[in-house]
Design a protein around this motif. Sequence first.
Motif, PDB file in Angstrom:
ATOM      1  N   PHE A  96      -1.801  -9.677  -0.957  1.00  0.00           N
ATOM      2  CA  PHE A  96      -1.653  -8.445  -1.737  1.00  0.00           C
ATOM      3  C   PHE A  96      -2.876  -7.536  -1.585  1.00  0.00           C
ATOM      4  N   ILE A  97      -4.059  -8.127  -1.468  1.00  0.00           N
ATOM      5  CA  ILE A  97      -5.259  -7.312  -1.249  1.00  0.00           C
ATOM      6  C   ILE A  97      -5.166  -6.594   0.096  1.00  0.00           C
ATOM      7  N   THR A  98      -4.697  -7.313   1.117  1.00  0.00           N
ATOM      8  CA  THR A  98      -4.520  -6.698   2.440  1.00  0.00           C
ATOM      9  C   THR A  98      -3.515  -5.553   2.371  1.00  0.00           C
ATOM     10  N   ALA A  99      -2.405  -5.796   1.672  1.00  0.00           N
ATOM     11  CA  ALA A  99      -1.385  -4.748   1.529  1.00  0.00           C
ATOM     12  C   ALA A  99      -1.953  -3.531   0.806  1.00  0.00           C
ATOM     13  N   PHE A 100      -2.779  -3.784  -0.194  1.00  0.00           N
ATOM     14  CA  PHE A 100      -3.374  -2.677  -0.951  1.00  0.00           C
ATOM     15  C   PHE A 100      -4.342  -1.870  -0.082  1.00  0.00           C
ATOM     16  N   LEU A 101      -5.114  -2.571   0.747  1.00  0.00           N
ATOM     17  CA  LEU A 101      -6.115  -1.892   1.576  1.00  0.00           C
ATOM     18  C   LEU A 101      -5.487  -1.042   2.674  1.00  0.00           C
ATOM     19  N   ILE A 102      -4.334  -1.471   3.200  1.00  0.00           N
ATOM     20  CA  ILE A 102      -3.701  -0.690   4.271  1.00  0.00           C
ATOM     21  C   ILE A 102      -2.679   0.304   3.720  1.00  0.00           C
ATOM     22  N   ARG A 103      -2.512   0.289   2.396  1.00  0.00           N
ATOM     23  CA  ARG A 103      -1.558   1.208   1.772  1.00  0.00           C
ATOM     24  C   ARG A 103      -2.032   2.655   1.943  1.00  0.00           C
ATOM     25  N   ALA A 104      -1.120   3.537   2.283  1.00  0.00           N
ATOM     26  CA  ALA A 104      -1.420   4.966   2.420  1.00  0.00           C
ATOM     27  C   ALA A 104      -0.471   5.755   1.525  1.00  0.00           C
ATOM     28  N   ASP A 105      -0.598   7.066   1.550  1.00  0.00           N
ATOM     29  CA  ASP A 105       0.278   7.895   0.720  1.00  0.00           C
ATOM     30  C   ASP A 105       1.727   7.834   1.192  1.00  0.00           C
ATOM     31  N   GLU A 106       1.912   7.603   2.500  1.00  0.00           N
ATOM     32  CA  GLU A 106       3.267   7.522   3.028  1.00  0.00           C
ATOM     33  C   GLU A 106       3.836   6.121   2.825  1.00  0.00           C
ATOM     34  N   ILE A 107       5.126   6.063   2.571  1.00  0.00           N
ATOM     35  CA  ILE A 107       5.808   4.781   2.397  1.00  0.00           C
ATOM     36  C   ILE A 107       5.740   3.988   3.697  1.00  0.00           C
ATOM     37  N   SER A 108       5.317   2.722   3.596  1.00  0.00           N
ATOM     38  CA  SER A 108       5.105   1.898   4.787  1.00  0.00           C
ATOM     39  C   SER A 108       5.919   0.611   4.713  1.00  0.00           C
ATOM     40  N   LEU A 109       6.706   0.366   5.755  1.00  0.00           N
ATOM     41  CA  LEU A 109       7.490  -0.865   5.818  1.00  0.00           C
ATOM     42  C   LEU A 109       6.586  -2.079   5.953  1.00  0.00           C
ATOM     43  N   TRP A 110       5.468  -1.936   6.671  1.00  0.00           N
ATOM     44  CA  TRP A 110       4.556  -3.061   6.873  1.00  0.00           C
ATOM     45  C   TRP A 110       3.947  -3.528   5.551  1.00  0.00           C
ATOM     46  N   VAL A 111       3.642  -2.593   4.694  1.00  0.00           N
ATOM     47  CA  VAL A 111       3.107  -2.953   3.375  1.00  0.00           C
ATOM     48  C   VAL A 111       4.154  -3.736   2.586  1.00  0.00           C
ATOM     49  N   ILE A 112       5.396  -3.279   2.647  1.00  0.00           N
ATOM     50  CA  ILE A 112       6.474  -3.958   1.920  1.00  0.00           C
ATOM     51  C   ILE A 112       6.704  -5.362   2.477  1.00  0.00           C
ATOM     52  N   VAL A 113       6.595  -5.507   3.801  1.00  0.00           N
ATOM     53  CA  VAL A 113       6.748  -6.833   4.412  1.00  0.00           C
ATOM     54  C   VAL A 113       5.654  -7.778   3.912  1.00  0.00           C
TER      55      VAL A 113
END
Length: 259
Positions: A96-113
């Motif tokens: 979840f920390i990794t997902a948070f760090l790569i999260r951007a303003d645009e919706i990202s499928l990789w974050v959801i994965v």
Amino acid sequence: MRSKAHIKTHPIHPMLIPFPTAFLTGTFLFGVLSFFTGKDDLWHAAGYMEAAGIISALIAAVPGIVDFRYTVPPDSSAKKRAAKHGIINTGMLLVFITAFLIRADEISLWVIVLESVGMVMLVVAGWMGGTLVHRNQIGVFNRYADSGKYQEAYAVIKGGIVEAGDVNELKNDQMKLILAGKKRIVLGKTEGEYVAFDDRCSHKGGSLAAGVLICKTVQCPWHGSQFCVNDGSVKAGPAKEKINTYTVMEKEGKLYIKV
């Protein structure tokens, strides 16, 4: 057995874990909804919940580590389960920390994965945590009729002898856990006689001090194995091996255990 991280016997770790569970579950659900609806507001809300989930998880981990170190019986099935619980939770938090760090303003499928993987780990870790509480009774403070308050004391082994307390400290069918170095010994009084035995069920390593002592028989709280406290023999399974017992001596109003 009573948690070492508690407020008036109420364990702190179970009080805190609903917060990261709710926040991180909300993160995943809002992320999925934003992906299918294209709504940026849901995506941004998921980001805020993810931050709250990570912070609350780190806070909840502190009493969890205390319980792992000082509450879960050593050399037991619960200790192994608690270790796996902690490892999976650590991995989940890193995801979840990794997902948070790569999260951007645009919706990202990789974050959801990534968050999907984190959710699977969260469910598995939660299942293990529930087993630790409901099966292994970690943090569950069971008492029975006339058992008195839970008693625990630290002692030092000198010449193979441990000072266990005062003669009148325990009433009939009450127990006291003595922590002497790496040894965990239960001092009990039953049928007017003082007895001492290892605080470890020979079946799965449950704490006998958290069990029941009646009529010279101690019962493990995990699976119900019963042992004679005079010679350690098994009176009822599933345990098959006896427990260690010790000689209790009385001198000048004090009790001593020969180990």
